[in-house]
Design an enzyme around this catalytic site. Structure first.
Site, PDB file in Angstrom:
ATOM      1  N   LYS A  22     113.750  73.581  23.298  1.00  0.00           N
ATOM      2  CA  LYS A  22     113.103  72.746  24.318  1.00  0.00           C
ATOM      3  C   LYS A  22     112.884  71.328  23.801  1.00  0.00           C
ATOM      4  CE  LYS A  22     108.267  72.473  25.357  1.00  0.00           C
ATOM      5  NZ  LYS A  22     108.047  71.089  25.167  1.00  0.00           N
ATOM      6  N   ASN A  23     112.283  71.224  22.600  1.00  0.00           N
ATOM      7  CA  ASN A  23     111.884  69.897  22.133  1.00  0.00           C
ATOM      8  C   ASN A  23     113.069  69.026  21.735  1.00  0.00           C
ATOM      9  OD1 ASN A  23     109.259  70.451  22.679  1.00  0.00           O
ATOM     10  ND2 ASN A  23     108.650  70.875  20.566  1.00  0.00           N
ATOM     11  N   ASP A 304     102.889  74.456  16.777  1.00  0.00           N
ATOM     12  CA  ASP A 304     103.297  75.179  17.984  1.00  0.00           C
ATOM     13  C   ASP A 304     103.378  76.691  17.766  1.00  0.00           C
ATOM     14  OD1 ASP A 304     103.412  72.763  19.226  1.00  0.00           O
ATOM     15  OD2 ASP A 304     105.576  72.728  19.523  1.00  0.00           O
TER      16      ASP A 304
HETATM   17  C1  UD1 Z   1     105.953  67.155  19.630  1.00  0.00           C
HETATM   18  C2  UD1 Z   1     106.237  68.424  20.377  1.00  0.00           C
HETATM   19  C3  UD1 Z   1     104.999  69.315  20.374  1.00  0.00           C
HETATM   20  C4  UD1 Z   1     104.473  69.548  18.977  1.00  0.00           C
HETATM   21  C5  UD1 Z   1     104.317  68.228  18.231  1.00  0.00           C
HETATM   22  C6  UD1 Z   1     103.982  68.426  16.763  1.00  0.00           C
HETATM   23  C7  UD1 Z   1     107.821  67.593  21.996  1.00  0.00           C
HETATM   24  C8  UD1 Z   1     108.131  67.296  23.408  1.00  0.00           C
HETATM   25  N1  UD1 Z   1     106.600  68.085  21.740  1.00  0.00           N
HETATM   26  O1  UD1 Z   1     104.935  66.485  20.362  1.00  0.00           O
HETATM   27  O2  UD1 Z   1     105.386  70.566  20.948  1.00  0.00           O
HETATM   28  O3  UD1 Z   1     103.208  70.175  19.037  1.00  0.00           O
HETATM   29  O4  UD1 Z   1     105.541  67.468  18.295  1.00  0.00           O
HETATM   30  O5  UD1 Z   1     104.966  69.181  16.159  1.00  0.00           O
HETATM   31  O6  UD1 Z   1     108.653  67.473  21.119  1.00  0.00           O
HETATM   32  N2  UD1 Z   1     100.172  60.623  17.264  1.00  0.00           N
HETATM   33  C9  UD1 Z   1      99.521  59.414  17.281  1.00  0.00           C
HETATM   34  N3  UD1 Z   1     100.140  58.356  17.895  1.00  0.00           N
HETATM   35  C10 UD1 Z   1     101.364  58.466  18.463  1.00  0.00           C
HETATM   36  C11 UD1 Z   1     102.020  59.705  18.434  1.00  0.00           C
HETATM   37  C12 UD1 Z   1     101.397  60.780  17.823  1.00  0.00           C
HETATM   38  O7  UD1 Z   1      98.412  59.267  16.780  1.00  0.00           O
HETATM   39  O8  UD1 Z   1     101.868  57.472  18.989  1.00  0.00           O
HETATM   40  C13 UD1 Z   1      99.507  61.779  16.616  1.00  0.00           C
HETATM   41  C14 UD1 Z   1      99.125  62.838  17.659  1.00  0.00           C
HETATM   42  O9  UD1 Z   1      97.870  62.578  18.222  1.00  0.00           O
HETATM   43  C15 UD1 Z   1      99.140  64.111  16.824  1.00  0.00           C
HETATM   44  C16 UD1 Z   1     100.258  63.861  15.826  1.00  0.00           C
HETATM   45  O10 UD1 Z   1     100.459  62.438  15.802  1.00  0.00           O
HETATM   46  O11 UD1 Z   1      97.923  64.233  16.128  1.00  0.00           O
HETATM   47  C17 UD1 Z   1     101.557  64.574  16.144  1.00  0.00           C
HETATM   48  O12 UD1 Z   1     102.093  64.076  17.314  1.00  0.00           O
HETATM   49  P1  UD1 Z   1     103.657  64.045  17.596  1.00  0.00           P
HETATM   50  O13 UD1 Z   1     104.436  64.541  16.428  1.00  0.00           O
HETATM   51  O14 UD1 Z   1     103.982  62.702  18.146  1.00  0.00           O
HETATM   52  O15 UD1 Z   1     103.762  65.087  18.775  1.00  0.00           O
HETATM   53  P2  UD1 Z   1     104.626  64.959  20.074  1.00  0.00           P
HETATM   54  O16 UD1 Z   1     105.924  64.262  19.759  1.00  0.00           O
HETATM   55  O17 UD1 Z   1     103.819  64.472  21.233  1.00  0.00           O
END
Ligand code: UD1
Length: 418
Positions: A22-23, A304
Protein backbone atom coordinates in the site's frame (compact mmCIF):
# COMPACT_ATOMS: atom_id res chain seq x y z
CA UNK A 1 -22.80 0.27 7.56
CA UNK A 2 -21.06 -3.04 6.86
CA UNK A 3 -19.35 -4.80 9.76
CA UNK A 4 -17.03 -7.74 10.10
CA UNK A 5 -18.34 -10.82 11.87
CA UNK A 6 -15.72 -13.27 13.10
CA UNK A 7 -16.25 -16.54 14.92
CA UNK A 8 -12.96 -17.11 16.68
CA UNK A 9 -10.85 -20.07 17.63
CA UNK A 10 -10.36 -21.65 14.19
CA UNK A 11 -6.89 -23.00 13.39
CA UNK A 12 -5.64 -21.79 10.02
CA UNK A 13 -3.95 -23.92 7.34
CA UNK A 14 -2.87 -23.35 3.76
CA UNK A 15 -1.33 -20.33 2.09
CA UNK A 16 -1.89 -16.59 2.25
CA UNK A 17 -0.35 -14.67 -0.65
CA UNK A 18 0.75 -11.13 0.17
CA UNK A 19 -0.17 -8.34 -2.26
CA UNK A 20 1.73 -5.24 -3.34
CA UNK A 21 2.62 -2.63 -0.73
CA UNK A 22 0.00 0.00 0.00
CA UNK A 23 2.58 2.55 1.10
CA UNK A 24 4.53 2.07 -2.10
CA UNK A 25 1.57 2.00 -4.52
CA UNK A 26 0.08 5.18 -3.04
CA UNK A 27 3.34 6.97 -3.90
CA UNK A 28 3.97 5.31 -7.28
CA UNK A 29 0.59 6.39 -8.62
CA UNK A 30 1.02 10.16 -8.02
CA UNK A 31 4.69 9.77 -9.07
CA UNK A 32 3.52 8.52 -12.48
CA UNK A 33 2.40 12.06 -13.30
CA UNK A 34 6.11 12.96 -13.57
CA UNK A 35 6.55 10.55 -16.49
CA UNK A 36 6.37 12.04 -19.99
CA UNK A 37 5.29 8.77 -21.62
CA UNK A 38 3.20 5.73 -20.62
CA UNK A 39 3.42 3.96 -17.27
CA UNK A 40 2.25 0.48 -16.30
CA UNK A 41 2.25 -0.55 -12.65
CA UNK A 42 1.47 -4.14 -11.66
CA UNK A 43 0.96 -5.89 -8.31
CA UNK A 44 -1.11 -2.88 -7.17
CA UNK A 45 -3.19 -3.78 -4.09
CA UNK A 46 -6.96 -3.66 -4.58
CA UNK A 47 -7.75 -1.34 -1.65
CA UNK A 48 -9.85 1.76 -1.16
CA UNK A 49 -6.83 4.08 -0.82
CA UNK A 50 -6.08 3.32 -4.49
CA UNK A 51 -9.73 4.11 -5.36
CA UNK A 52 -9.28 7.49 -3.64
CA UNK A 53 -6.16 8.24 -5.72
CA UNK A 54 -7.96 7.19 -8.90
CA UNK A 55 -10.74 9.64 -8.04
CA UNK A 56 -8.18 12.47 -7.80
CA UNK A 57 -6.56 11.44 -11.10
CA UNK A 58 -9.97 11.35 -12.77
CA UNK A 59 -10.76 14.83 -11.41
CA UNK A 60 -7.43 16.08 -12.81
CA UNK A 61 -8.38 14.67 -16.21
CA UNK A 62 -5.96 11.71 -16.18
CA UNK A 63 -7.69 8.64 -17.54
CA UNK A 64 -6.13 5.45 -16.25
CA UNK A 65 -6.89 1.84 -17.14
CA UNK A 66 -7.32 0.05 -13.85
CA UNK A 67 -7.25 -3.73 -13.65
CA UNK A 68 -7.77 -5.64 -10.43
CA UNK A 69 -4.05 -5.40 -9.63
CA UNK A 70 -2.74 -3.03 -12.28
CA UNK A 71 -2.93 0.55 -13.38
CA UNK A 72 -1.88 1.93 -16.77
CA UNK A 73 -1.35 5.61 -17.55
CA UNK A 74 -1.58 6.19 -21.31
CA UNK A 75 -1.29 9.93 -20.81
CA UNK A 76 0.05 11.66 -17.71
CA UNK A 77 -0.88 15.26 -18.57
CA UNK A 78 -3.11 16.79 -15.90
CA UNK A 79 -5.54 19.69 -15.78
CA UNK A 80 -3.63 21.35 -12.92
CA UNK A 81 -6.47 22.68 -10.80
CA UNK A 82 -7.22 22.95 -7.08
CA UNK A 83 -7.64 19.53 -5.41
CA UNK A 84 -10.45 19.92 -2.87
CA UNK A 85 -10.45 18.66 0.73
CA UNK A 86 -13.22 16.18 -0.11
CA UNK A 87 -10.64 14.32 -2.24
CA UNK A 88 -7.26 14.99 -0.57
CA UNK A 89 -8.80 14.34 2.85
CA UNK A 90 -9.67 10.74 2.01
CA UNK A 91 -6.11 9.53 2.52
CA UNK A 92 -2.73 10.52 3.85
CA UNK A 93 -0.86 9.79 0.65
CA UNK A 94 -2.65 12.50 -1.32
CA UNK A 95 0.36 14.59 -0.20
CA UNK A 96 2.42 12.87 -2.92
CA UNK A 97 0.51 14.92 -5.50
CA UNK A 98 2.34 17.92 -4.02
CA UNK A 99 5.83 16.66 -4.90
CA UNK A 100 4.80 15.14 -8.23
CA UNK A 101 2.77 18.09 -9.54
CA UNK A 102 5.31 20.61 -8.25
CA UNK A 103 8.11 18.62 -9.93
CA UNK A 104 6.36 18.64 -13.30
CA UNK A 105 4.27 21.83 -13.37
CA UNK A 106 5.94 24.10 -10.74
CA UNK A 107 2.53 24.93 -9.29
CA UNK A 108 0.32 22.99 -6.87
CA UNK A 109 -2.90 24.02 -5.17
CA UNK A 110 -4.54 21.46 -2.91
CA UNK A 111 -6.03 20.84 0.50
CA UNK A 112 -4.06 19.17 3.27
CA UNK A 113 -4.08 15.35 3.25
CA UNK A 114 -6.28 13.23 5.53
CA UNK A 115 -5.57 9.74 6.87
CA UNK A 116 -5.94 7.84 10.13
CA UNK A 117 -5.84 10.00 13.27
CA UNK A 118 -2.86 8.25 14.83
CA UNK A 119 -1.07 11.47 15.72
CA UNK A 120 -0.63 15.06 14.65
CA UNK A 121 0.85 14.09 11.29
CA UNK A 122 2.47 17.41 10.29
CA UNK A 123 3.97 17.87 6.79
CA UNK A 124 6.38 20.66 7.74
CA UNK A 125 9.40 18.61 6.58
CA UNK A 126 7.83 18.09 3.14
CA UNK A 127 7.13 21.81 2.77
CA UNK A 128 10.56 22.82 4.08
CA UNK A 129 12.12 20.53 1.48
CA UNK A 130 10.10 22.12 -1.34
CA UNK A 131 11.22 25.56 -0.12
CA UNK A 132 14.86 24.44 -0.15
CA UNK A 133 14.37 23.53 -3.81
CA UNK A 134 13.26 27.11 -4.48
CA UNK A 135 9.48 26.87 -4.13
CA UNK A 136 7.30 29.34 -2.29
CA UNK A 137 4.73 27.69 -0.02
CA UNK A 138 1.58 29.46 1.13
CA UNK A 139 -0.89 27.94 3.55
CA UNK A 140 -4.41 29.25 3.69
CA UNK A 141 -7.14 27.71 5.84
CA UNK A 142 -6.29 24.05 5.17
CA UNK A 143 -5.13 24.80 1.62
CA UNK A 144 -1.50 24.63 0.43
CA UNK A 145 -0.40 26.59 -2.62
CA UNK A 146 3.14 25.94 -3.84
CA UNK A 147 4.83 27.82 -6.68
CA UNK A 148 8.30 27.84 -8.18
CA UNK A 149 9.78 29.70 -11.15
CA UNK A 150 12.40 27.01 -11.27
CA UNK A 151 13.33 24.11 -8.97
CA UNK A 152 17.04 23.97 -8.22
CA UNK A 153 18.86 21.11 -6.47
CA UNK A 154 19.77 21.70 -2.82
CA UNK A 155 21.20 20.05 0.30
CA UNK A 156 18.31 19.04 2.53
CA UNK A 157 18.65 17.62 6.03
CA UNK A 158 15.54 15.99 7.47
CA UNK A 159 15.10 16.50 11.23
CA UNK A 160 13.45 13.06 11.22
CA UNK A 161 13.76 10.32 8.55
CA UNK A 162 10.16 10.78 7.47
CA UNK A 163 8.91 8.36 4.80
CA UNK A 164 6.51 10.90 3.32
CA UNK A 165 8.97 13.81 3.32
CA UNK A 166 11.75 11.70 1.77
CA UNK A 167 9.54 10.49 -1.08
CA UNK A 168 7.85 13.86 -1.64
CA UNK A 169 11.17 15.72 -1.86
CA UNK A 170 12.51 13.09 -4.28
CA UNK A 171 9.42 13.60 -6.46
CA UNK A 172 9.97 17.35 -6.51
CA UNK A 173 13.71 16.95 -7.18
CA UNK A 174 13.85 14.38 -10.02
CA UNK A 175 13.34 17.07 -12.67
CA UNK A 176 14.97 19.95 -10.75
CA UNK A 177 18.12 21.59 -12.14
CA UNK A 178 21.29 20.14 -10.63
CA UNK A 179 21.93 17.93 -7.63
CA UNK A 180 19.75 17.44 -4.57
CA UNK A 181 21.03 15.63 -1.49
CA UNK A 182 18.64 14.38 1.19
CA UNK A 183 20.42 13.59 4.44
CA UNK A 184 18.78 11.55 7.20
CA UNK A 185 16.49 10.08 4.53
CA UNK A 186 14.04 7.25 5.23
CA UNK A 187 15.20 3.74 4.25
CA UNK A 188 11.89 1.85 4.17
CA UNK A 189 11.38 -0.70 1.34
CA UNK A 190 8.62 1.50 -0.11
CA UNK A 191 11.07 4.44 -0.36
CA UNK A 192 13.47 2.13 -2.25
CA UNK A 193 10.63 0.96 -4.50
CA UNK A 194 9.69 4.52 -5.47
CA UNK A 195 13.36 5.35 -6.24
CA UNK A 196 13.73 2.22 -8.38
CA UNK A 197 10.52 3.10 -10.21
CA UNK A 198 11.75 6.63 -10.97
CA UNK A 199 15.16 5.35 -12.07
CA UNK A 200 13.45 2.88 -14.41
CA UNK A 201 12.00 5.96 -16.18
CA UNK A 202 15.43 7.55 -16.48
CA UNK A 203 15.69 9.47 -13.20
CA UNK A 204 19.15 9.65 -11.67
CA UNK A 205 18.86 8.71 -7.98
CA UNK A 206 21.68 7.12 -6.00
CA UNK A 207 22.23 6.21 -2.36
CA UNK A 208 18.89 4.38 -2.49
CA UNK A 209 18.17 2.59 0.79
CA UNK A 210 20.78 4.65 2.67
CA UNK A 211 20.36 7.74 4.83
CA UNK A 212 21.91 9.93 2.12
CA UNK A 213 20.04 10.03 -1.17
CA UNK A 214 21.42 11.98 -4.14
CA UNK A 215 19.28 13.05 -7.06
CA UNK A 216 20.60 14.59 -10.26
CA UNK A 217 17.74 16.29 -12.07
CA UNK A 218 16.78 15.12 -15.58
CA UNK A 219 14.51 16.78 -18.16
CA UNK A 220 12.63 13.79 -19.45
CA UNK A 221 11.21 10.63 -17.89
CA UNK A 222 10.41 7.84 -20.33
CA UNK A 223 7.92 4.96 -20.33
CA UNK A 224 8.20 2.22 -17.73
CA UNK A 225 6.62 -0.95 -16.40
CA UNK A 226 6.97 -1.68 -12.70
CA UNK A 227 5.90 -4.29 -10.12
CA UNK A 228 5.03 -2.97 -6.66
CA UNK A 229 7.20 -4.44 -3.89
CA UNK A 230 5.35 -6.87 -1.51
CA UNK A 231 3.59 -5.24 1.42
CA UNK A 232 5.76 -5.71 4.51
CA UNK A 233 2.96 -4.65 6.87
CA UNK A 234 0.39 -6.97 5.32
CA UNK A 235 3.02 -9.75 5.40
CA UNK A 236 3.81 -9.02 9.04
CA UNK A 237 0.13 -9.00 9.99
CA UNK A 238 -0.38 -12.49 8.52
CA UNK A 239 2.84 -13.82 10.07
CA UNK A 240 1.51 -12.67 13.48
CA UNK A 241 -1.78 -14.46 12.72
CA UNK A 242 0.14 -17.58 11.68
CA UNK A 243 2.08 -17.47 14.97
CA UNK A 244 -1.20 -17.49 16.91
CA UNK A 245 -3.35 -19.85 14.85
CA UNK A 246 -1.21 -21.52 12.20
CA UNK A 247 -1.29 -25.24 11.50
CA UNK A 248 0.96 -25.51 8.47
CA UNK A 249 0.11 -21.94 7.46
CA UNK A 250 2.38 -20.34 4.89
CA UNK A 251 2.54 -16.60 4.17
CA UNK A 252 4.09 -16.17 0.73
CA UNK A 253 5.19 -13.51 -1.76
CA UNK A 254 7.07 -11.51 0.85
CA UNK A 255 10.64 -10.45 1.48
CA UNK A 256 11.64 -11.86 4.91
CA UNK A 257 14.39 -9.23 5.22
CA UNK A 258 11.72 -6.48 5.27
CA UNK A 259 10.21 -7.91 8.45
CA UNK A 260 13.29 -9.23 10.23
CA UNK A 261 12.52 -6.87 13.13
CA UNK A 262 9.20 -8.69 13.56
CA UNK A 263 10.39 -12.26 13.03
CA UNK A 264 13.29 -11.81 15.47
CA UNK A 265 10.79 -10.68 18.11
CA UNK A 266 8.38 -13.55 17.39
CA UNK A 267 11.30 -16.00 17.68
CA UNK A 268 12.35 -14.36 20.95
CA UNK A 269 8.83 -15.04 22.24
CA UNK A 270 9.19 -18.69 21.22
CA UNK A 271 7.51 -18.89 17.81
CA UNK A 272 8.94 -21.58 15.56
CA UNK A 273 9.09 -19.91 12.14
CA UNK A 274 10.29 -21.47 8.91
CA UNK A 275 11.78 -18.60 6.94
CA UNK A 276 12.27 -19.23 3.21
CA UNK A 277 13.45 -16.97 0.40
CA UNK A 278 10.02 -15.48 -0.19
CA UNK A 279 7.77 -17.05 2.43
CA UNK A 280 7.41 -17.60 6.18
CA UNK A 281 5.46 -20.53 7.56
CA UNK A 282 4.33 -21.80 10.93
CA UNK A 283 3.87 -25.58 11.36
CA UNK A 284 2.19 -25.34 14.75
CA UNK A 285 1.63 -22.90 17.59
CA UNK A 286 3.30 -23.19 20.98
CA UNK A 287 3.50 -21.53 24.39
CA UNK A 288 4.97 -18.04 24.08
CA UNK A 289 6.58 -15.72 26.62
CA UNK A 290 6.19 -11.96 26.90
CA UNK A 291 8.65 -9.62 25.12
CA UNK A 292 9.33 -5.89 24.83
CA UNK A 293 8.91 -3.93 21.63
CA UNK A 294 9.99 -0.42 20.73
CA UNK A 295 8.83 1.08 17.44
CA UNK A 296 11.53 2.64 15.30
CA UNK A 297 12.13 3.72 11.73
CA UNK A 298 13.21 0.99 9.30
CA UNK A 299 14.91 -1.41 9.85
CA UNK A 300 13.57 -1.15 13.43
CA UNK A 301 10.23 -2.55 14.54
CA UNK A 302 7.58 -0.81 12.38
CA UNK A 303 4.98 1.31 14.14
CA UNK A 304 2.43 -0.10 11.67
CA UNK A 305 2.91 -3.59 13.16
CA UNK A 306 2.72 -2.49 16.78
CA UNK A 307 -1.08 -2.65 16.95
CA UNK A 308 -1.38 -6.03 15.14
CA UNK A 309 1.26 -7.33 17.58
CA UNK A 310 -0.87 -6.43 20.63
CA UNK A 311 -3.14 -9.54 20.53
CA UNK A 312 -0.02 -11.69 20.17
CA UNK A 313 1.44 -10.18 23.34
CA UNK A 314 -1.91 -10.57 25.11
CA UNK A 315 -1.59 -14.31 24.41
CA UNK A 316 1.99 -14.56 25.73
CA UNK A 317 2.82 -15.73 29.26
CA UNK A 318 4.12 -12.92 31.49
CA UNK A 319 4.50 -9.18 30.99
CA UNK A 320 5.22 -7.42 27.69
CA UNK A 321 5.76 -3.76 26.85
CA UNK A 322 5.18 -1.79 23.68
CA UNK A 323 6.95 1.55 23.46
CA UNK A 324 5.59 3.71 20.64
CA UNK A 325 8.08 6.33 19.48
CA UNK A 326 6.67 7.46 16.11
CA UNK A 327 3.02 8.44 16.63
CA UNK A 328 1.32 10.14 19.59
CA UNK A 329 -1.99 8.33 19.36
CA UNK A 330 -1.34 4.71 18.54
CA UNK A 331 -2.97 2.81 21.37
CA UNK A 332 -6.56 3.42 20.29
CA UNK A 333 -7.08 -0.33 19.83
CA UNK A 334 -6.27 -1.01 23.50
CA UNK A 335 -9.70 -0.07 24.93
CA UNK A 336 -11.58 -2.65 22.83
CA UNK A 337 -8.85 -5.25 23.41
CA UNK A 338 -9.43 -4.78 27.16
CA UNK A 339 -13.19 -5.03 26.52
CA UNK A 340 -12.52 -8.49 25.04
CA UNK A 341 -10.67 -9.59 28.19
CA UNK A 342 -7.07 -8.34 27.90
CA UNK A 343 -5.20 -6.77 30.77
CA UNK A 344 -3.32 -3.73 29.43
CA UNK A 345 -2.24 -0.43 30.95
CA UNK A 346 -1.20 2.57 28.87
CA UNK A 347 1.10 5.14 30.45
CA UNK A 348 -0.31 8.64 31.03
CA UNK A 349 1.92 10.08 28.28
CA UNK A 350 0.45 7.51 25.83
CA UNK A 351 3.90 6.17 24.97
CA UNK A 352 4.11 2.76 26.66
CA UNK A 353 1.58 -0.06 26.93
CA UNK A 354 2.16 -2.75 29.54
CA UNK A 355 0.46 -6.02 28.63
CA UNK A 356 -0.18 -8.59 31.30
CA UNK A 357 -0.51 -12.01 29.59
CA UNK A 358 -1.90 -14.55 29.01
CA UNK A 359 -5.50 -13.48 28.81
CA UNK A 360 -8.19 -15.42 27.02
CA UNK A 361 -10.23 -13.10 24.81
CA UNK A 362 -14.00 -13.35 24.39
CA UNK A 363 -15.89 -12.09 21.33
CA UNK A 364 -17.54 -8.66 21.71
CA UNK A 365 -18.83 -5.75 19.61
CA UNK A 366 -15.78 -3.60 18.92
CA UNK A 367 -14.64 -0.93 16.50
CA UNK A 368 -11.75 -0.30 14.09
CA UNK A 369 -10.32 3.02 15.27
CA UNK A 370 -7.76 3.26 12.44
CA UNK A 371 -6.27 0.98 9.78
CA UNK A 372 -3.74 -1.01 11.83
CA UNK A 373 -5.90 -0.78 14.96
CA UNK A 374 -8.60 -2.42 12.83
CA UNK A 375 -6.21 -5.21 11.83
CA UNK A 376 -5.47 -5.68 15.50
CA UNK A 377 -9.18 -6.14 16.25
CA UNK A 378 -9.44 -8.71 13.43
CA UNK A 379 -6.65 -10.72 15.10
CA UNK A 380 -8.38 -10.39 18.49
CA UNK A 381 -11.57 -11.72 16.87
CA UNK A 382 -9.73 -14.65 15.27
CA UNK A 383 -8.26 -15.80 18.59
CA UNK A 384 -11.26 -15.00 20.79
CA UNK A 385 -13.86 -17.45 21.97
CA UNK A 386 -17.23 -16.80 20.32
CA UNK A 387 -18.41 -14.07 17.99
CA UNK A 388 -16.75 -10.69 17.44
CA UNK A 389 -18.42 -7.89 15.48
CA UNK A 390 -16.14 -5.11 14.22
CA UNK A 391 -17.59 -1.75 13.23
CA UNK A 392 -15.97 1.00 11.10
CA UNK A 393 -14.37 -1.54 8.79
CA UNK A 394 -13.74 1.01 6.03
CA UNK A 395 -10.47 1.71 7.86
CA UNK A 396 -9.38 -1.91 7.40
CA UNK A 397 -10.39 -2.03 3.73
CA UNK A 398 -8.18 0.99 3.06
CA UNK A 399 -5.07 -1.10 3.50
CA UNK A 400 -5.71 -4.86 3.39
CA UNK A 401 -6.49 -6.36 -0.02
CA UNK A 402 -9.20 -9.05 0.26
CA UNK A 403 -8.56 -9.67 3.97
CA UNK A 404 -11.86 -11.53 4.32
CA UNK A 405 -11.24 -13.84 1.35
CA UNK A 406 -7.63 -14.51 2.31
CA UNK A 407 -8.54 -15.49 5.88
CA UNK A 408 -11.56 -17.53 4.85
CA UNK A 409 -9.55 -19.55 2.37
CA UNK A 410 -7.22 -20.74 5.16
CA UNK A 411 -10.10 -21.73 7.43
CA UNK A 412 -11.16 -18.61 9.35
CA UNK A 413 -14.82 -17.87 9.92
CA UNK A 414 -14.99 -14.19 8.93
CA UNK A 415 -17.51 -12.36 6.79
CA UNK A 416 -18.83 -8.89 6.02
CA UNK A 417 -22.37 -8.39 7.31
CA UNK A 418 -24.73 -5.39 7.19
C1 UD1 B 1 4.18 6.61 6.57
C2 UD1 B 1 3.17 5.52 6.39
C3 UD1 B 1 2.57 5.15 7.74
C4 UD1 B 1 3.63 4.82 8.77
C5 UD1 B 1 4.69 5.92 8.82
C6 UD1 B 1 5.87 5.54 9.69
C7 UD1 B 1 2.37 6.06 4.18
C8 UD1 B 1 1.26 6.53 3.33
N1 UD1 B 1 2.13 5.99 5.50
O1 UD1 B 1 3.46 7.74 7.05
O2 UD1 B 1 1.75 4.00 7.53
O3 UD1 B 1 3.04 4.71 10.05
O4 UD1 B 1 5.19 6.18 7.49
O5 UD1 B 1 6.44 4.37 9.22
O6 UD1 B 1 3.43 5.69 3.71
N2 UD1 B 1 6.90 14.09 10.85
C9 UD1 B 1 7.10 15.43 11.10
N3 UD1 B 1 7.04 16.30 10.05
C10 UD1 B 1 6.81 15.89 8.78
C11 UD1 B 1 6.61 14.53 8.53
C12 UD1 B 1 6.66 13.64 9.59
O7 UD1 B 1 7.32 15.85 12.23
O8 UD1 B 1 6.78 16.73 7.88
C13 UD1 B 1 6.95 13.14 11.98
C14 UD1 B 1 5.56 12.54 12.24
O9 UD1 B 1 4.81 13.34 13.10
C15 UD1 B 1 5.92 11.19 12.86
C16 UD1 B 1 7.21 10.81 12.14
O10 UD1 B 1 7.73 12.03 11.59
O11 UD1 B 1 6.20 11.36 14.23
C17 UD1 B 1 7.03 9.77 11.05
O12 UD1 B 1 6.26 10.28 10.03
P1 UD1 B 1 6.42 9.82 8.52
O13 UD1 B 1 7.53 8.84 8.36
O14 UD1 B 1 6.44 11.04 7.67
O15 UD1 B 1 5.04 9.09 8.29
P2 UD1 B 1 4.13 9.18 7.02
O16 UD1 B 1 4.98 9.28 5.78
O17 UD1 B 1 3.02 10.16 7.21
Amino acid sequence: MPKLKIVGGRRLSGEIVVDGAKNSAVALIPASILCDETVEINNVPDISDIDALEEILDYLGVKVERGKHSIVFNDTKIDNKFIPCSMSGKLRASYYFMGAILGKYKHVDMCFPGGCSIGERPINLHLKGFEKLGAVVREDDGRVIIDADELVGAEIFLDFPSVGATINIILAAVKARGKTVIDNAAKEPHVIDVCNFLNSMGACISGIGTGRIEIIGVDHLHATKHNVVPDMIEAGTYVIIASLLGKNLKVSNLDPLHIESLTSKLEEAGVNLEIGDDYISVADVGEYKGIDIKTMVYPGFPTDLQQPMTPFLVSCEGISHIEETIWENRFQNVADTIKMGASIEVSSDNKVATIYGSSKLVGKEVSATDLRGGASMVICGLIAEGETIIDNISYILRGYDDIVGKLNRVGADIKIVD
